[in-house]
Motif scaffolding. Structure first.
Motif, PDB file in Angstrom:
ATOM      1  N   PHE A  84    -149.493  46.106 -59.560  1.00  0.00           N
ATOM      2  CA  PHE A  84    -149.205  45.728 -60.954  1.00  0.00           C
ATOM      3  C   PHE A  84    -147.736  45.337 -61.136  1.00  0.00           C
ATOM      4  N   LEU A  85    -147.197  44.622 -60.152  1.00  0.00           N
ATOM      5  CA  LEU A  85    -145.795  44.197 -60.230  1.00  0.00           C
ATOM      6  C   LEU A  85    -145.731  42.669 -60.241  1.00  0.00           C
ATOM      7  N   TYR A  86    -144.659  42.128 -60.804  1.00  0.00           N
ATOM      8  CA  TYR A  86    -144.489  40.682 -60.880  1.00  0.00           C
ATOM      9  C   TYR A  86    -143.553  40.204 -59.791  1.00  0.00           C
ATOM     10  N   ASP A  87    -144.086  39.322 -58.946  1.00  0.00           N
ATOM     11  CA  ASP A  87    -143.406  38.814 -57.764  1.00  0.00           C
ATOM     12  C   ASP A  87    -141.987  38.306 -57.964  1.00  0.00           C
ATOM     13  N   SER A  88    -141.816  37.517 -59.010  1.00  0.00           N
ATOM     14  CA  SER A  88    -140.526  36.827 -59.143  1.00  0.00           C
ATOM     15  C   SER A  88    -139.473  37.693 -59.827  1.00  0.00           C
ATOM     16  N   LEU A  89    -139.894  38.803 -60.404  1.00  0.00           N
ATOM     17  CA  LEU A  89    -138.926  39.697 -61.063  1.00  0.00           C
ATOM     18  C   LEU A  89    -138.340  40.687 -60.062  1.00  0.00           C
ATOM     19  N   SER A  90    -137.124  41.136 -60.348  1.00  0.00           N
ATOM     20  CA  SER A  90    -136.493  42.158 -59.515  1.00  0.00           C
ATOM     21  C   SER A  90    -137.159  43.512 -59.760  1.00  0.00           C
ATOM     22  N   ALA A  91    -136.821  44.468 -58.893  1.00  0.00           N
ATOM     23  CA  ALA A  91    -137.332  45.831 -59.066  1.00  0.00           C
ATOM     24  C   ALA A  91    -136.980  46.335 -60.467  1.00  0.00           C
ATOM     25  N   ARG A  92    -135.702  46.148 -60.831  1.00  0.00           N
ATOM     26  CA  ARG A  92    -135.219  46.601 -62.135  1.00  0.00           C
ATOM     27  C   ARG A  92    -135.995  45.938 -63.289  1.00  0.00           C
ATOM     28  N   ASP A  93    -136.119  44.621 -63.216  1.00  0.00           N
ATOM     29  CA  ASP A  93    -136.759  43.909 -64.333  1.00  0.00           C
ATOM     30  C   ASP A  93    -138.246  44.230 -64.454  1.00  0.00           C
ATOM     31  N   TYR A 124    -132.233  47.126 -56.078  1.00  0.00           N
ATOM     32  CA  TYR A 124    -132.370  47.129 -57.534  1.00  0.00           C
ATOM     33  C   TYR A 124    -132.568  45.726 -58.115  1.00  0.00           C
ATOM     34  N   TYR A 125    -131.751  44.766 -57.636  1.00  0.00           N
ATOM     35  CA  TYR A 125    -131.778  43.420 -58.217  1.00  0.00           C
ATOM     36  C   TYR A 125    -132.552  42.426 -57.351  1.00  0.00           C
ATOM     37  N   GLN A 126    -133.258  42.939 -56.361  1.00  0.00           N
ATOM     38  CA  GLN A 126    -133.959  42.067 -55.414  1.00  0.00           C
ATOM     39  C   GLN A 126    -135.347  41.713 -55.950  1.00  0.00           C
ATOM     40  N   PRO A 127    -135.727  40.413 -55.868  1.00  0.00           N
ATOM     41  CA  PRO A 127    -137.078  40.073 -56.345  1.00  0.00           C
ATOM     42  C   PRO A 127    -138.144  40.761 -55.506  1.00  0.00           C
ATOM     43  N   VAL A 128    -139.180  41.172 -56.178  1.00  0.00           N
ATOM     44  CA  VAL A 128    -140.237  41.955 -55.541  1.00  0.00           C
ATOM     45  C   VAL A 128    -140.945  41.165 -54.432  1.00  0.00           C
ATOM     46  N   LYS A 129    -140.919  39.822 -54.536  1.00  0.00           N
ATOM     47  CA  LYS A 129    -141.619  39.018 -53.509  1.00  0.00           C
ATOM     48  C   LYS A 129    -140.990  39.159 -52.125  1.00  0.00           C
ATOM     49  N   THR A 130    -139.751  39.658 -52.062  1.00  0.00           N
ATOM     50  CA  THR A 130    -139.102  39.856 -50.760  1.00  0.00           C
ATOM     51  C   THR A 130    -139.339  41.268 -50.213  1.00  0.00           C
ATOM     52  N   SER A 132    -141.122  44.601 -48.549  1.00  0.00           N
ATOM     53  CA  SER A 132    -142.149  44.967 -47.571  1.00  0.00           C
ATOM     54  C   SER A 132    -143.232  45.778 -48.285  1.00  0.00           C
ATOM     55  N   ARG A 133    -144.339  45.979 -47.589  1.00  0.00           N
ATOM     56  CA  ARG A 133    -145.448  46.761 -48.162  1.00  0.00           C
ATOM     57  C   ARG A 133    -144.976  48.169 -48.570  1.00  0.00           C
ATOM     58  N   GLY A 134    -144.189  48.782 -47.699  1.00  0.00           N
ATOM     59  CA  GLY A 134    -143.684  50.130 -47.990  1.00  0.00           C
ATOM     60  C   GLY A 134    -142.796  50.149 -49.229  1.00  0.00           C
ATOM     61  N   MET A 135    -141.942  49.124 -49.359  1.00  0.00           N
ATOM     62  CA  MET A 135    -141.056  49.049 -50.532  1.00  0.00           C
ATOM     63  C   MET A 135    -141.866  48.826 -51.816  1.00  0.00           C
ATOM     64  N   LEU A 136    -142.870  47.952 -51.698  1.00  0.00           N
ATOM     65  CA  LEU A 136    -143.728  47.685 -52.863  1.00  0.00           C
ATOM     66  C   LEU A 136    -144.407  48.959 -53.338  1.00  0.00           C
ATOM     67  N   GLN A 137    -144.892  49.721 -52.354  1.00  0.00           N
ATOM     68  CA  GLN A 137    -145.602  50.945 -52.714  1.00  0.00           C
ATOM     69  C   GLN A 137    -144.640  51.956 -53.340  1.00  0.00           C
TER      70      GLN A 137
END
Ligand SMILES: Nc1ncnc2c1ncn2[C@@H]1O[C@H](COP(=O)(O)OP(=O)(O)O)[C@@H](O)[C@H]1O
Ligand SMILES: [Mg+2]
Length: 233
Positions: A84-93, A124-130, A132-137
């Motif tokens: 449920f995360l948006y690819d182009s947004l950063s972790a923070r956003d 923190y400011y990195q887009p979610v599309k970059t 890894s699976r572990g980071m996403l989780q």
């Protein structure tokens, strides 16, 4: 408090879940085991208010889930394959978006806190599309924690996690238990899955075939599991 009574889910002619009934009191940690195709994710989706049952009733904190289920969603934290995360947004956003949607006060600070909790402050400011699976989780875990949910539902949260993410997840689960949140976790991972568990469910072919307090040593539980689901399942 979760009260499920006679929940059945049919898709077409197929019965996916059959007459599932249980009550989970506040603060209980329940682990759901079961082979592939048993109906675990379907049960998860019904509990997470992402899917409607064909029949039966579900109450959360005494409130019957129906069309007005939206208000109940804020009480639920959900971790599944869908982040449920948006690819182009950063972790923070991503998290700020959720924080605002749920009307959290001090959103920025709350976001920072949960991101630290899962060890993603350097991204923190990195887009979610970059990610890894572990980071996403890990970010999905942070998103779940953001609203301080009373009830946390997890569908195979260990899948695809690296060792560091496994340790973070274990730590988060331990905290949830200490804080007496209600947790329902679906997992294939006996070792990780039952350590914190108060109660074990085994789901097989759409039916709840086992519902007992977790008083078993791991080997006994594995034996019971194999008997309940059939050795070659
Ligand atoms: N949308 C769907 N349409 C048809 N069958 C489905 C659908 N979703 C799940 N199923 C079937 O329901 C059964 C249970 O699926 P699921 O709840 O995902 O099981 P589990 O999570 O335990 O592996 C499976 O046989 C699956 O093929
Ligand atoms: Mg599943």
């Amino acid at each position: 408090m979760i009260e499920m009574k006679d929940i059945t889910k049919k898709i077409g002619d197929k019965i996916i879940l059959k007459n599932i009934s249980f009550n989970i009191s506040s603060g209980q940690f329940v682990t759901v085991l079961g082979p592939n195709g048993a109906g675990k994710s379907t049960l998860f989706k019904i509990l997470a208010l992402l899917m409607k049952p064909t029949s039966g009733t579900l109450k959360i904190n005494g409130v019957t889930v129906n069309e007005s289920g939206i208000a109940l969603r804020a009480k639920l934290g959900v971790i599944s394959h869908n982040s449920f995360l948006y690819d182009s947004l950063s972790a923070r956003d991503n998290l700020l978006f959720y924080a605002k949607m749920y009307g959290l006060k001090n959103a920025e600070r709350a976001v920072k806190e949960v991101i630290q909790q899962v060890g993603l402050e350097l991204s923190y400011y990195q887009p979610v599309k970059t990610f890894s699976r572990g980071m996403l989780q890990r970010l999905a875990i942070a998103r779940c924690l953001l609203t301080n949910p009373e009830i946390v539902l997890l569908d195979e949260p260990y899948t695809g996690l690296d060792q560091q993410a496994i340790e973070i997840l274990n730590k988060v689960l331990k905290t949830l238990k200490t804080e007496k949140r209600t947790v329902l976790m679906i997992t294939h991972n006996f070792e990780e899955g039952v350590t914190l568990s108060d109660r074990i469910f085994i789901l097989n072919r759409g039916q709840l075939v086992f519902d007992e307090p977790n008083t078993y040593v791991l080997d006994t539980l594995k034996e019971i599991y194999l008997k309940k689901v059939g050795v070659f399942s």
